[in-house]
Design a protein around this motif. Structure first.
Motif, short mmCIF file in Angstrom:
data_model
loop_
_atom_site.label_atom_id
_atom_site.label_comp_id
_atom_site.label_asym_id
_atom_site.label_seq_id
_atom_site.Cartn_x
_atom_site.Cartn_y
_atom_site.Cartn_z
N ALA A 183 -6.07 -12.44 8.65
CA ALA A 183 -7.08 -12.80 9.65
C ALA A 183 -8.35 -13.34 8.98
O ALA A 183 -9.08 -14.14 9.57
CB ALA A 183 -7.41 -11.59 10.52
N THR A 184 -8.60 -12.91 7.75
CA THR A 184 -9.78 -13.38 7.04
C THR A 184 -9.65 -14.85 6.64
O THR A 184 -10.60 -15.45 6.16
CB THR A 184 -9.97 -12.58 5.74
OG1 THR A 184 -8.73 -12.65 5.00
CG2 THR A 184 -10.28 -11.13 6.02
N GLY A 185 -8.45 -15.41 6.82
CA GLY A 185 -8.21 -16.78 6.41
C GLY A 185 -7.61 -16.86 5.02
O GLY A 185 -7.17 -17.93 4.58
N PRO A 214 -0.19 -9.86 -11.29
CA PRO A 214 -1.47 -9.18 -11.45
C PRO A 214 -1.96 -8.62 -10.11
O PRO A 214 -1.39 -8.92 -9.06
CB PRO A 214 -2.40 -10.27 -11.97
CG PRO A 214 -1.76 -11.55 -11.58
CD PRO A 214 -0.28 -11.30 -11.53
N ASN A 215 -2.99 -7.82 -10.13
CA ASN A 215 -3.58 -7.28 -8.90
C ASN A 215 -3.92 -8.42 -7.95
O ASN A 215 -4.48 -9.44 -8.34
CB ASN A 215 -4.89 -6.53 -9.21
CG ASN A 215 -4.62 -5.18 -9.88
OD1 ASN A 215 -5.31 -4.82 -10.81
ND2 ASN A 215 -3.63 -4.47 -9.42
N GLY A 216 -3.55 -8.21 -6.69
CA GLY A 216 -3.89 -9.20 -5.67
C GLY A 216 -2.96 -10.40 -5.64
O GLY A 216 -3.22 -11.38 -4.95
N ALA A 217 -1.84 -10.34 -6.37
CA ALA A 217 -0.94 -11.49 -6.44
C ALA A 217 -0.17 -11.71 -5.14
O ALA A 217 0.26 -12.82 -4.83
CB ALA A 217 0.05 -11.29 -7.58
N GLY A 218 0.01 -10.62 -4.37
CA GLY A 218 0.75 -10.73 -3.11
C GLY A 218 2.03 -9.91 -3.08
O GLY A 218 2.83 -10.05 -2.16
N LYS A 219 2.20 -9.02 -4.03
CA LYS A 219 3.42 -8.20 -4.09
C LYS A 219 3.55 -7.32 -2.85
O LYS A 219 4.58 -7.32 -2.18
CB LYS A 219 3.41 -7.32 -5.36
CG LYS A 219 3.28 -8.10 -6.65
CD LYS A 219 3.30 -7.18 -7.87
CE LYS A 219 2.09 -6.26 -7.96
NZ LYS A 219 0.80 -6.94 -8.17
N THR A 220 2.48 -6.57 -2.57
CA THR A 220 2.53 -5.67 -1.42
C THR A 220 2.66 -6.45 -0.12
O THR A 220 3.38 -6.05 0.79
CB THR A 220 1.29 -4.76 -1.41
OG1 THR A 220 1.26 -4.02 -2.62
CG2 THR A 220 1.30 -3.81 -0.23
N PRO A 269 5.57 3.16 -0.04
CA PRO A 269 4.36 2.34 -0.11
C PRO A 269 3.55 2.63 -1.37
O PRO A 269 3.75 3.65 -2.02
CB PRO A 269 3.59 2.74 1.14
CG PRO A 269 3.99 4.16 1.38
CD PRO A 269 5.42 4.27 0.91
N GLN A 270 2.66 1.70 -1.66
CA GLN A 270 1.82 1.84 -2.85
C GLN A 270 0.79 2.95 -2.67
O GLN A 270 0.55 3.72 -3.60
CB GLN A 270 1.13 0.50 -3.08
CG GLN A 270 0.22 0.46 -4.28
CD GLN A 270 -0.32 -0.94 -4.52
OE1 GLN A 270 -0.10 -1.86 -3.74
NE2 GLN A 270 -1.03 -1.10 -5.60
N GLU A 271 0.22 3.01 -1.47
CA GLU A 271 -0.81 4.02 -1.21
C GLU A 271 -0.15 5.37 -0.93
O GLU A 271 0.90 5.43 -0.30
CB GLU A 271 -1.64 3.62 0.01
CG GLU A 271 -2.28 2.26 -0.07
CD GLU A 271 -3.44 2.22 -1.04
OE1 GLU A 271 -4.08 3.27 -1.23
OE2 GLU A 271 -3.71 1.15 -1.61
N1 ATP Z 1 -5.21 -6.80 5.53
C1 ATP Z 1 -5.68 -7.74 4.71
N2 ATP Z 1 -6.62 -8.61 5.14
C2 ATP Z 1 -7.10 -9.58 4.32
N3 ATP Z 1 -6.69 -9.78 3.06
C3 ATP Z 1 -5.76 -8.96 2.58
C4 ATP Z 1 -5.20 -7.90 3.37
N4 ATP Z 1 -4.29 -7.25 2.63
C5 ATP Z 1 -4.27 -7.86 1.43
N5 ATP Z 1 -5.16 -8.89 1.39
C6 ATP Z 1 -5.39 -9.80 0.25
O1 ATP Z 1 -4.16 -10.43 -0.07
C7 ATP Z 1 -4.03 -10.54 -1.48
C8 ATP Z 1 -2.72 -9.93 -1.92
O2 ATP Z 1 -2.78 -8.53 -1.74
P1 ATP Z 1 -1.57 -7.59 -2.11
O3 ATP Z 1 -1.93 -6.23 -1.67
O4 ATP Z 1 -0.32 -8.19 -1.56
O5 ATP Z 1 -1.57 -7.68 -3.70
P2 ATP Z 1 -0.66 -6.94 -4.76
O6 ATP Z 1 0.06 -7.99 -5.52
O7 ATP Z 1 0.14 -5.89 -4.10
O8 ATP Z 1 -1.77 -6.28 -5.70
P3 ATP Z 1 -1.81 -4.86 -6.47
O9 ATP Z 1 -1.11 -5.05 -7.75
O10 ATP Z 1 -3.26 -4.63 -6.66
O11 ATP Z 1 -1.19 -3.85 -5.58
C9 ATP Z 1 -5.26 -9.89 -2.09
O12 ATP Z 1 -6.16 -10.90 -2.44
C10 ATP Z 1 -5.82 -9.05 -0.98
O13 ATP Z 1 -7.22 -8.99 -1.05
#
Ligand code: ATP
Ligand code: MG
Lengths: 253, 308
Positions: free
Chosen positions: B15-17, B39-45, B84-86
């Motif tokens: 939703a944030t775009g 890496p962190n924030g790559a989009g895995k989750t 889940p991760q959390e």
């Molecule tokens: N609900 C949300 N609203 C807006 N942006 C989101 C939301 N959830 C995740 N993001 C963004 O999407 C991107 C991917 O997030 P994601 O959690 O998939 O990363 P990840 O690869 O699992 O990272 P990590 O290794 O830290 O777990 C990040 O930049 C995050 O800030």
């Protein structure tokens, strides 16, 4: 239908209820007793009968409604808000359950709890005034319909709220005033015409009126209108819930 | 090919775009262990959450064993267990109840024997009557795995399963994951411990900034991208690498007592023999030699760096 899931959620919620039932019952019971001491005995003695019913007896349906509405909204809102807050909702969203099953089980559990409390309030009231229930079947119907309808409202609130403050504010700022001004403690027929018309926009009027009718055979509005309006709210809340799930509003990113 | 999960042109904009997934296509094979690195924030989750029904895809499609995750969500989801991760748990519930609850939620009739087995496998049996809030972090992590396994899934997503788990339990967990794979469960895991992927995975996918930049069989990946390095330990320290050895691009290390030569295992000639001859000609004596294969971690770091 995933009946196992409905059963799992319902009994999970009911076990939460059982853990907290003591504290959930005490406060409505105490306030009911206080209402009877203040309105029933202290002031009520000076108030003439309304529609041929003593004032103490007149307020019984209103008092039950007061608890029923408050409990339904707060139980249901908390029930769905809590997993959102802790994050455990992930499991619900990833499970093979339909929206209908989620709503049925959460709302069903919340409504069950508030019906139990409603019955306890009724029994408490029975200690102060003799209870006469003219139409027990209708009484139960209104009890159940109201519990379900306002548990649905609570469910909506629990999804909309983004903090515990909102969760508590809505019952306090909306439900309680509407109940007090909805003819719980008086007949809206004694109001000046203008205020009576205003009161008719208050949904609680129809619930209390129908409920009171089931006790004493008299209400502020006719039985048909009471029932119709109650069902209307039920359908309206159901529509909002359907929209929430369709759009994923505040549940799914 | 025997794909159990097919992800096709999947994109997700929050939703944030913010676009967390960009046109991702990926197939997970039946019965494999697939490690998703990034890496962190790559989009895995985000990728996992979308497949499991927690996040709504913006475009593209996902099928699980042939079932579309939206049109046929019931069939798709009942095959999947998600860790889940959390660490999200119901603090006030008992271990036993919360695991049984998960099973019911997935439409399975109660099976205490199975729940017992899962709890025992995860060393949680003696905690079964404890309230969740009395568990340690590593125990909660295992509890989440128990919940995911309670309904006997065919596919298991593990989003950083070993974060915060001690070394012994990590090994136990690896063994458990392997046993699950041997019993036919497909496993997709994310991890930041590269050694974990190296140890466990059959195939590895690397995601960076919402794009899958590589999917490869682990062994081939290590082979293909693997570079070796030869460390030559000198008898006497030298101050600079002689001009005659410039072609080898040697690096002088450890106060001039070591020469490091990097070479490609895929090349026809590694150049080691000629290097050693050239060293002799230049009058540099050495006492020992070592070779080292680059790890997945090196590969990963260089891949992600290239992508930026
Ligand atoms: N609900 C949300 N609203 C807006 N942006 C989101 C939301 N959830 C995740 N993001 C963004 O999407 C991107 C991917 O997030 P994601 O959690 O998939 O990363 P990840 O690869 O699992 O990272 P990590 O290794 O830290 O777990 C990040 O930049 C995050 O800030
Ligand atoms: Mg993540």
């Amino acid at each position: 239908m995933n009946f196992q899931a409905i059963r799992a959620i319902y009994s999970f919620e009911m076990s939460r209820t059982r853990r907290t039932l003591g504290q959930s019952i005490i406060s409505p019971v105490i306030s009911t007793v206080l209402y009877f001491i203040v309105f029933g005995s202290a002031i009520g003695g000076r108030i003439p009968e309304i529609d041929g019913v003593s004032y103490g007896a007149f307020i019984v349906p209103g008092l039950v409604m007061l608890s029923l509405l408050g409990q339904s909204v707060s139980n249901a809102s908390f029930g769905i808000y809590f997993p959102r807050f802790t994050g455990t909702i992930y499991e619900l969203l990833s499970a093979p359950v339909s929206y209908l099953e989620i709503v049925v089980s959460y709302v069903g559990a919340a409504a069950t709890k508030s019906i139990v409390i409603g019955v306890i309030i009724l029994a408490t009231a029975g200690l102060f005034v003799p209870l006469h229930i003219l139409h027990p079947g209708w009484m139960i119907l209104f009890l159940v319909l109201t519990a379900i309808t306002f548990s649905l409202l609570g469910f909506i609130l629990g999804i909309w709220a983004d903090g515990f403050e909102k969760l508590q504010m809505v019952p306090l700022l909306i439900i309680t005033p509407l109940t007090f001004l909805g003819g719980s403690f008086y007949s809206i027929n004694i109001l000046p015409p203008f205020w009576k018309t205003v009161s008719l926009f208050n949904p609680v009027v129809y619930l209390v009126s129908g409920f009171r009718w089931s006790f004493y055979g008299v209400g502020d509005v006719s039985l048909g209108i009471s029932l119709g309006m109650t069902l209307l709210f039920l359908v309206a809340f159901l529509a909002i819930v359907a929209w929430i799930f369709k759009t994923g509003y505040r549940i799914k990113a | 090919m025997n794909a159990i999960i097919s992800i096709t042109n999947l994109s997700k904009s929050y939703a944030t775009g913010f676009q967390a997934l960009k046109d991702v296509s990926l197939e997970i094979r039946k019965g494999e262990i697939f490690a998703l690195l990034g890496p962190n924030g790559a989009g895995k989750t985000t990728l996992i959450s979308t497949t499991c029904g927690i996040v709504r895809p913006t475009s593209g499609s996902v099928t699980v064993d042939g079932h579309d995750i939206i049109k046929d969500y019931r069939a798709a989801r009942s095959l999947i267990g998600l860790v889940p991760q959390e660490l999200t748990t119901d603090a006030f519930e008992s271990v036993w109840n919360t695991v049984s609850f998960s099973r019911g939620l997935f439409g399975k009739s109660p099976n205490p024997a199975h729940i017992e087995k899962v709890l025992r496998d995860l060393s949680l049996w003696d905690k079964k009557d404890n309230r969740i809030m009395t568990l340690s972090g590593g125990m909660k992590r295992r509890l989440l795995i128990a919940k995911a396994l309670s309904h006997e899934p065919k596919i298991l997503f593990l989003d950083e399963p070993t974060a915060g788990v001690d070394v012994n339990l990590r090994r136990d967990m690896w063994a458990l994951v392997r046993a699950l794979r041997d019993s036919g469960v497909t496993i997709i895991l994310t991890t930041h411990y590269i050694d974990e992927a190296e140890e466990m995975a059959d195939r590895i996918g690397v995601i960076n900034q919402g794009e899958i930049i590589l999917v490869e069989n682990k062994v081939e990946l290590m082979h293909k991208l693997g570079r070796k390095q030869l460390t030559v330990q000198l008898h006497q320290a030298i101050e600079y690498v002689p001009e005659s050895l410039a072609a080898y691009r040697l690096e002088l290390m450890t106060d001039g007592t070591e020469l490091v030569y990097r070479y490609d295992t895929r090349a026809d000639q590694t150049g080691i023999a000629s290097l050693l001859a050239a060293l002799g000609k230049a009058g540099i004596d050495f006492k020992d030699l070592q070779t080292k294969q680059s790890s997945l971690e090196d590969i990963f770091v260089s891949l992600v760096r290239e992508g930026q």
